[in-house]
Structure formats: structure tokens, C-alpha cells
Design a protein around this motif. Structure first.
Motif, PDB file in Angstrom:
ATOM      1  N   PRO A   1      -3.376   0.933 -21.443  1.00  0.00           N
ATOM      2  CA  PRO A   1      -2.843   0.234 -20.269  1.00  0.00           C
ATOM      3  C   PRO A   1      -2.515   1.212 -19.131  1.00  0.00           C
ATOM      4  CG  PRO A   1      -1.124   0.454 -21.933  1.00  0.00           C
ATOM      5  CD  PRO A   1      -2.346   1.123 -22.479  1.00  0.00           C
ATOM      6  N   PHE A   2      -2.644   0.723 -17.898  1.00  0.00           N
ATOM      7  CA  PHE A   2      -2.226   1.463 -16.706  1.00  0.00           C
ATOM      8  C   PHE A   2      -1.028   0.735 -16.113  1.00  0.00           C
ATOM      9  CE2 PHE A   2      -2.533   2.153 -12.035  1.00  0.00           C
ATOM     10  CZ  PHE A   2      -2.422   3.537 -12.010  1.00  0.00           C
ATOM     11  N   PHE A   3       0.126   1.402 -16.125  1.00  0.00           N
ATOM     12  CA  PHE A   3       1.359   0.799 -15.617  1.00  0.00           C
ATOM     13  C   PHE A   3       1.520   1.211 -14.152  1.00  0.00           C
ATOM     14  CE2 PHE A   3       2.335   1.572 -20.225  1.00  0.00           C
ATOM     15  CZ  PHE A   3       2.367   0.247 -20.612  1.00  0.00           C
ATOM     16  N   MET A   4       1.332   0.263 -13.245  1.00  0.00           N
ATOM     17  CA  MET A   4       1.363   0.596 -11.819  1.00  0.00           C
ATOM     18  C   MET A   4       2.797   0.533 -11.303  1.00  0.00           C
ATOM     19  SD  MET A   4      -1.352  -0.567  -9.037  1.00  0.00           S
ATOM     20  CE  MET A   4      -1.620   0.460  -7.597  1.00  0.00           C
ATOM     21  N   HIS A   5       3.289   1.710 -10.919  1.00  0.00           N
ATOM     22  CA  HIS A   5       4.659   1.851 -10.415  1.00  0.00           C
ATOM     23  C   HIS A   5       4.623   2.202  -8.931  1.00  0.00           C
ATOM     24  CE1 HIS A   5       7.316   2.064 -14.054  1.00  0.00           C
ATOM     25  NE2 HIS A   5       6.168   2.299 -14.651  1.00  0.00           N
ATOM     26  N   PRO A   6       5.647   1.794  -8.206  1.00  0.00           N
ATOM     27  CA  PRO A   6       5.772   2.251  -6.823  1.00  0.00           C
ATOM     28  C   PRO A   6       6.425   3.635  -6.776  1.00  0.00           C
ATOM     29  CG  PRO A   6       7.593   0.791  -7.346  1.00  0.00           C
ATOM     30  CD  PRO A   6       6.735   0.885  -8.597  1.00  0.00           C
ATOM     31  N   VAL A   7       6.612   4.160  -5.556  1.00  0.00           N
ATOM     32  CA  VAL A   7       7.444   5.353  -5.379  1.00  0.00           C
ATOM     33  C   VAL A   7       8.883   4.965  -5.720  1.00  0.00           C
ATOM     34  CG1 VAL A   7       5.947   6.443  -3.666  1.00  0.00           C
ATOM     35  CG2 VAL A   7       7.701   4.831  -2.903  1.00  0.00           C
ATOM     36  N   SER A   8       9.663   5.957  -6.149  1.00  0.00           N
ATOM     37  CA  SER A   8      11.010   5.671  -6.677  1.00  0.00           C
ATOM     38  C   SER A   8      11.932   5.010  -5.662  1.00  0.00           C
ATOM     39  CB  SER A   8      11.658   6.972  -7.172  1.00  0.00           C
ATOM     40  OG  SER A   8      10.879   7.512  -8.210  1.00  0.00           O
ATOM     41  N   GLU A   9      11.731   5.330  -4.368  1.00  0.00           N
ATOM     42  CA  GLU A   9      12.671   4.778  -3.376  1.00  0.00           C
ATOM     43  C   GLU A   9      12.337   3.356  -2.948  1.00  0.00           C
ATOM     44  OE1 GLU A   9       9.899   7.531  -0.962  1.00  0.00           O
ATOM     45  OE2 GLU A   9      10.861   7.510  -2.934  1.00  0.00           O
ATOM     46  N   MET A  10      11.275   2.745  -3.500  1.00  0.00           N
ATOM     47  CA  MET A  10      10.961   1.362  -3.102  1.00  0.00           C
ATOM     48  C   MET A  10      12.172   0.454  -3.358  1.00  0.00           C
ATOM     49  SD  MET A  10       8.135  -1.419  -4.429  1.00  0.00           S
ATOM     50  CE  MET A  10       8.228  -3.100  -3.773  1.00  0.00           C
ATOM     51  N   ASP A  11      12.506  -0.341  -2.357  1.00  0.00           N
ATOM     52  CA  ASP A  11      13.595  -1.301  -2.465  1.00  0.00           C
ATOM     53  C   ASP A  11      13.084  -2.542  -3.195  1.00  0.00           C
ATOM     54  OD1 ASP A  11      15.750  -2.942  -2.126  1.00  0.00           O
ATOM     55  OD2 ASP A  11      15.616  -3.068   0.054  1.00  0.00           O
ATOM     56  N   LEU A  12      13.647  -2.809  -4.370  1.00  0.00           N
ATOM     57  CA  LEU A  12      13.219  -3.984  -5.155  1.00  0.00           C
ATOM     58  C   LEU A  12      14.067  -5.220  -4.870  1.00  0.00           C
ATOM     59  CD1 LEU A  12      12.508  -2.592  -8.758  1.00  0.00           C
ATOM     60  CD2 LEU A  12      10.848  -3.136  -6.973  1.00  0.00           C
TER      61      LEU A  12
ATOM     62  N   ASP B   1       0.813  -1.228   0.000  1.00  0.00           N
ATOM     63  CA  ASP B   1       0.000   0.000   0.000  1.00  0.00           C
ATOM     64  C   ASP B   1       0.842   1.271   0.000  1.00  0.00           C
ATOM     65  OD1 ASP B   1      -2.101  -1.880   0.353  1.00  0.00           O
ATOM     66  OD2 ASP B   1      -3.300  -0.363   1.392  1.00  0.00           O
ATOM     67  N   LYS B   2       1.744   1.381   0.976  1.00  0.00           N
ATOM     68  CA  LYS B   2       2.547   2.621   1.090  1.00  0.00           C
ATOM     69  C   LYS B   2       3.554   2.741  -0.053  1.00  0.00           C
ATOM     70  CE  LYS B   2       1.311   4.955   4.829  1.00  0.00           C
ATOM     71  NZ  LYS B   2       0.107   5.668   4.428  1.00  0.00           N
ATOM     72  N   LYS B   3       3.909   1.607  -0.631  1.00  0.00           N
ATOM     73  CA  LYS B   3       4.893   1.640  -1.717  1.00  0.00           C
ATOM     74  C   LYS B   3       4.281   2.163  -3.016  1.00  0.00           C
ATOM     75  CE  LYS B   3       7.723  -2.100   0.220  1.00  0.00           C
ATOM     76  NZ  LYS B   3       7.404  -1.722   1.588  1.00  0.00           N
ATOM     77  N   VAL B   4       2.970   1.965  -3.193  1.00  0.00           N
ATOM     78  CA  VAL B   4       2.335   2.449  -4.434  1.00  0.00           C
ATOM     79  C   VAL B   4       1.503   3.710  -4.226  1.00  0.00           C
ATOM     80  CG1 VAL B   4       2.305   0.213  -5.592  1.00  0.00           C
ATOM     81  CG2 VAL B   4       0.360   0.870  -4.185  1.00  0.00           C
ATOM     82  N   GLU B   5       1.229   4.072  -2.966  1.00  0.00           N
ATOM     83  CA  GLU B   5       0.470   5.305  -2.721  1.00  0.00           C
ATOM     84  C   GLU B   5       1.303   6.485  -3.241  1.00  0.00           C
ATOM     85  OE1 GLU B   5      -1.122   7.975   0.983  1.00  0.00           O
ATOM     86  OE2 GLU B   5      -0.448   5.952   1.411  1.00  0.00           O
ATOM     87  N   LYS B   6       0.711   7.290  -4.114  1.00  0.00           N
ATOM     88  CA  LYS B   6       1.416   8.404  -4.774  1.00  0.00           C
ATOM     89  C   LYS B   6       2.602   7.901  -5.598  1.00  0.00           C
ATOM     90  CE  LYS B   6      -0.201  11.476  -1.212  1.00  0.00           C
ATOM     91  NZ  LYS B   6       0.061  11.984   0.124  1.00  0.00           N
ATOM     92  N   GLY B   7       2.499   6.655  -6.066  1.00  0.00           N
ATOM     93  CA  GLY B   7       3.576   6.063  -6.874  1.00  0.00           C
ATOM     94  C   GLY B   7       3.650   6.691  -8.256  1.00  0.00           C
ATOM     95  N   ASN B   8       4.700   6.307  -8.982  1.00  0.00           N
ATOM     96  CA  ASN B   8       5.006   6.919 -10.281  1.00  0.00           C
ATOM     97  C   ASN B   8       4.260   6.211 -11.423  1.00  0.00           C
ATOM     98  OD1 ASN B   8       6.301   8.657 -12.006  1.00  0.00           O
ATOM     99  ND2 ASN B   8       8.251   7.577 -11.997  1.00  0.00           N
TER     100      ASN B   8
END
Length: 317
Positions: free
Chosen positions: A271-282, A165-172
Motif C-alpha cells: 500500500p501507498f499511504f498518501m500523507h500531506p505535509v505536517s503543517e496541513m490544517d485538518l 496539490d501544495k498540501k501533498v507536494e513533498k508530503g510525508n
């Protein structure tokens, strides 16, 4: 399982108050993403009216003269907002440009968040006023749908339900409206969209206006990915595949050119490309590593991975 090889799931199972139905959805979508990386999803939050309104405005925008559309092509932002002209993007490792032009809507932020996230502003199209409002509403309903899908996947992976949730909230995240124009002559090695994996966590695709989307099966054959009119096609992207050490599969897919008798028809796809916030640790999740499946990827953040891939597909130099 449908005839076309893409399993179908219903989000109403997951958001019901019945624990058995919820678990059934988790198991079905998790297994589908381990096997083929694609599902067709019913019960999402897009109304038929909204889909119709967005498609009609998208068609109106792409019918504008080229010189008008080019006013919305912004230099220096890697095509992240506004218009990208025909043939500019290509699949990774493929020199020919794809036979498409497209538009990007991005995240909608409150004023106080704009400095924090440093995303480019969305571009307003003055010639098609409802294009902007329809794009924003579709973006937000697809983002809402995607969060529930990620909650199901978190449970499938043995994580806390709200891990993403927090990783994609306001994600890119990006909503991309694509126009594949009619094909006028034999394309030299180019297709509407070359074989590729998506960069992001998951991709949610509204029914395209014509066929052509194909998914690569484990045995090397291609299957047509066809959804019912009320379904979204949702697939795993490279970020999620990497984070799960390939437990959830980012499947190669392509948009092939139609048969010659249909060359005269355009194709539209959103298409909708769902990205996280940039600092998410992958970095690979610990519970996706074992003796049989050792860690396959170096640690990286979502922002670093995105920049690397945008270079590879020609959107930034």
C-alpha cells in the motif's frame, strides 16, 4: 459496481479532454467514497513491469535472514523508514500484534528541502540492489496517481481542483511493502491485520499476492475487496474523513487469516499511504458542515494527528 461491492472507476475519464467524462469520474468516485469509502481504479501510472519488478525485489528482501533484515530496523523514528519486525504493529485498541513484518520507503527530497521537512532518510538495502530503485519509481508513480484522485475529490467537495496539490507536494507519504509469513500455529486472537482505518488522506494499494482484504459495509457485514490485476484499490483515510466532517468515509477494513489449507502460503501487499505535509490544517471544511451534519472534530494539524495515531498503534512510545 462489481460483484464484490467495490465500485470501479477509470482515471482515463478524469484526464481526458472531455468535460462530461471528467465530471462522470468526479461523480462516481465521490459517491463511492460517501457510500463505502473504497474504489478500484483503472488507468493509473504503474506499469505491469514495474509492479512485477517491485514484488520480486520485495520477496527477495523478506527472504533474507532475520538478522540481516534487523540491521535495517532503525531505533527512534517510529518505524517511518526501513524495516519493522514481525508483530510490532497492532490495530488501534487491539493488544495483539499483527501477523506481519514490513518495510517503509518515504519521500524523496532534493538536498535543499531536507532541512525544511526534517523527514528521516530512506534506507538503502545493499543485499537487493534493485529493491531501492523499484521502490522509488513505484513511490513516485503512486504519488502522481494520488494527486489526480485528490483533484477529483476537491471538485466533488466544491473546492478548487488544485486545493490538495501544495498540501501533498513533498508530503510525508509512505510506501509500505508488507510480508505476512505463513501461519504455523493457531493464532491467539491475532489476524494478519486487525480491523482499522488508515491514518492518512488516501491509500493506494497494488493488487496483493493473495486475498484477505475485507471492507466493513454500513450494515455491519464484511465484503471482500478484490481488484482486477490492472487496478489499484484506493480508500479514504482518517485525515480526509476528518477534514470533510465524515462526508467522505474512512472505512474500517482488515486482512483476515486465510483458510487453514492455505496457512502455508505467505501474502505480500504494497500500500501507498498518501500523507500531506505536517503543517496541513485538518480542521473541518466549512462547506461540509450544516444543520444536519454539525462539526464533529476538533481542529488539528496533520503532523499532530499522525503522532497521536502512531502512539495508538504502538509504533512510537
Amino acid at each position: 459496481m462489481k460483484q464484490n461491492g467495490i465500485p470501479s472507476v477509470d482515471l482515463n475519464d478524469f484526464i481526458s479532454d472531455d468535460p462530461e467524462r471528467k465530471q462522470k469520474f468526479v461523480n462516481e468516485i465521490g459517491k463511492a467514497y460517501e457510500d463505502i469509502g473504497f474504489v478500484a481504479l483503472k488507468g493509473h501510472f504503474l506499469s505491469d513491469e514495474l509492479v512485477e519488478k517491485l514484488y520480486s525485489n520485495v520477496k527477495e528482501f523478506f527472504a533474507l535472514p532475520t538478522e540481516t533484515k534487523e540491521l535495517y530496523e532503525i531505533e527512534g523514528i517510529g518505524g517511518q523508514r526501513g524495516y519493522t519486525s514481525f508483530g510490532k504493529e497492532h490495530a488501534k485498541d487491539k493488544p495483539e500484534g499483527d501477523l506481519k513484518e514490513f518495510w517503509h520507503f518515504g519521500q524523496y527530497l532534493d538536498e535543499e528541502d531536507k532541512d525544511k521537512f526534517d523527514y528521516p532518510d530512506n534506507i538503502e538495502v545493499v543485499q537487493v540492489p534493485e529493491f531501492n530503485s523499484a521502490g522509488k519509481e513505484a513511490y513516485q508513480q503512486l504519488e502522481r496517481t494520488g494527486i489526480y484522485v485528490l483533484r477529483a475529490l476537491a471538485l466533488y467537495l466544491g473546492l478548487d481542483e488544485f486545493y490538495f496539490d501544495k498540501k501533498v507536494e513533498k508530503g510525508n507519504s509512505i510506501l509500505r511493502a508488507i510480508h505476512y509469513p505463513p501461519i504455523k500455529e493457531e493464532p491467539k486472537g491475532a489476524v494478519r491485520a486487525g480491523a482499522h482505518g488508515d491514518i492518512n488522506l488516501i491509500t493506494l494499494l497494488m493488487g496483493a499476492s493473495a486475498g484477505g482484504l475485507q471492507v466493513l459495509r454500513k450494515d455491519g457485514g464484511w465484503v471482500d475487496a478484490i481488484a482486477e490485476p490492472d487496478e489499484l484499490v484506493i480508500n479514504v483515510g482518517d485525515m480526509l474523513s476528518r477534514h470533510t466532517n465524515n462526508k467522505l468515509k474512512s472505512t474500517i477494513h482488515q486482512v483476515v487469516n486465510p483458510p487453514r489449507e492455505e496457512w502455508g502460503k505467505p501474502r505480500f501487499s504494497i500500500p501507498f499511504f498518501m500523507h500531506p505535509v505536517s503543517e496541513m490544517d485538518l480542521s473541518v471544511l466549512e462547506n461540509c458542515v450544516d444543520e444536519n451534519n454539525p462539526k464533529q472534530f476538533e481542529d488539528i494539524t496533520a503532523g499532530e494527528f499522525l503522532t497521536q495515531r502512531l502512539r495508538e498503534i504502538g509504533l512510537i512510545k
